[in-house]
Design a protein around this motif. Structure first.
Motif, mmCIF file in Angstrom:
data_model
loop_
_atom_site.group_PDB
_atom_site.id
_atom_site.type_symbol
_atom_site.label_atom_id
_atom_site.label_comp_id
_atom_site.label_asym_id
_atom_site.label_seq_id
_atom_site.Cartn_x
_atom_site.Cartn_y
_atom_site.Cartn_z
ATOM 1 N N MET A 1 41.159 29.793 44.309
ATOM 2 C CA MET A 1 40.205 31.332 44.070
ATOM 3 C C MET A 1 39.107 31.111 43.034
ATOM 4 S SD MET A 1 40.424 34.116 45.874
ATOM 5 C CE MET A 1 41.455 34.196 47.394
ATOM 6 N N PRO A 2 37.998 31.275 43.388
ATOM 7 C CA PRO A 2 36.992 31.303 42.386
ATOM 8 C C PRO A 2 37.145 32.639 41.186
ATOM 9 C CG PRO A 2 36.011 32.008 44.373
ATOM 10 C CD PRO A 2 37.570 31.833 44.596
ATOM 11 N N ASP A 3 36.732 32.319 40.240
ATOM 12 C CA ASP A 3 36.795 33.291 39.206
ATOM 13 C C ASP A 3 35.611 34.655 39.598
ATOM 14 O OD1 ASP A 3 38.027 32.147 37.544
ATOM 15 O OD2 ASP A 3 36.645 31.405 36.248
ATOM 16 N N ASP B 1 42.959 42.605 41.202
ATOM 17 C CA ASP B 1 43.918 42.234 40.346
ATOM 18 C C ASP B 1 43.400 41.096 39.850
ATOM 19 O OD1 ASP B 1 45.487 44.319 41.296
ATOM 20 O OD2 ASP B 1 46.970 43.235 42.228
ATOM 21 N N GLY B 2 43.712 40.611 38.271
ATOM 22 C CA GLY B 2 43.457 39.504 37.798
ATOM 23 C C GLY B 2 43.465 39.567 36.308
ATOM 24 N N THR B 3 43.061 38.537 35.528
ATOM 25 C CA THR B 3 43.391 38.289 34.200
ATOM 26 C C THR B 3 41.919 38.017 33.323
ATOM 27 O OG1 THR B 3 45.229 37.147 34.651
ATOM 28 C CG2 THR B 3 44.463 36.688 32.490
ATOM 29 N N VAL B 4 41.391 38.833 32.509
ATOM 30 C CA VAL B 4 40.224 38.905 31.763
ATOM 31 C C VAL B 4 40.190 37.481 31.299
ATOM 32 C CG1 VAL B 4 38.897 39.771 30.055
ATOM 33 C CG2 VAL B 4 40.412 41.343 31.337
ATOM 34 N N PRO C 1 32.470 41.240 32.176
ATOM 35 C CA PRO C 1 33.485 40.457 31.924
ATOM 36 C C PRO C 1 33.706 39.673 33.281
ATOM 37 C CG PRO C 1 34.204 42.549 32.771
ATOM 38 C CD PRO C 1 32.623 42.613 32.346
ATOM 39 N N ILE C 2 34.317 38.298 32.984
ATOM 40 C CA ILE C 2 34.988 37.721 34.015
ATOM 41 C C ILE C 2 36.387 37.858 34.241
ATOM 42 C CG2 ILE C 2 34.984 35.340 35.139
ATOM 43 C CD1 ILE C 2 32.256 34.695 33.410
ATOM 44 N N LEU C 3 37.010 37.813 35.640
ATOM 45 C CA LEU C 3 38.432 37.684 35.787
ATOM 46 C C LEU C 3 38.665 36.566 36.501
ATOM 47 C CD1 LEU C 3 38.833 41.363 37.109
ATOM 48 C CD2 LEU C 3 38.939 40.671 34.749
ATOM 49 N N PHE D 1 46.604 33.846 39.320
ATOM 50 C CA PHE D 1 46.599 32.963 38.100
ATOM 51 C C PHE D 1 47.074 33.934 36.951
ATOM 52 C CE2 PHE D 1 44.467 31.353 34.280
ATOM 53 C CZ PHE D 1 44.588 30.236 34.468
ATOM 54 N N SER D 2 47.641 33.091 36.028
ATOM 55 C CA SER D 2 48.221 33.950 34.615
ATOM 56 C C SER D 2 47.954 33.216 33.495
ATOM 57 C CB SER D 2 49.681 34.029 34.800
ATOM 58 O OG SER D 2 50.233 34.741 33.737
#
Length: 84
Positions: A1-3, A48-51, A69-71, A76-77
Motif C-alpha cells: 500500500m502506498p503512503d 487508519d494509519g501511522t504518522v 503529514p504523511i501516513l 503497517f506499524s
C-alpha cells in the motif's frame, strides 16, 4: 500500500500539531489544527494509519492542497517495522 499524503484543504497556517511521528491514528482522528481567517480547521486522517512524517511545523504557512503529514497504511506499524 502506498503512503497517504494528507493535504491541506485550505491556505493558512499550522496552528497546532496534535500527533507525533510514530503515532497510530484511526480514520477521522485529528492530526493538526490549521488556521485561516481566524477560523480553526482540523486536518483529520483519511484512513487508519501511522504518522511517518510531517512536512510542516507549528507556525508555518501552508498552501491549499499542500502535503502536511504523511501516513502509512494501517496494515503497517512503526512498532514492528521501520518508519523511515
Amino acid at each position: 500500500m502506498p503512503d497517504i499524503e494528507v493535504r491541506s484543504p485550505i491556505a493558512g497556517s499550522v496552528w497546532k500539531i496534535i500527533t507525533a511521528v510514530g503515532d497510530t491514528v484511526d480514520e477521522d482522528a485529528p492530526l493538526m489544527i490549521l488556521e485561516s481567517m481566524k477560523m480553526e480547521i482540523p486536518l483529520t486522517a483519511p484512513e487508519d494509519g501511522t504518522v511517518i512524517e510531517f512536512r510542516v511545523a507549528e507556525g508555518d504557512a501552508i498552501a491549499d492542497a499542500a502535503v502536511a503529514p504523511i501516513l502509512r497504511n494501517g496494515a503497517f506499524s512503526c512498532r514492528t517495522d521501520s518508519c523511515g
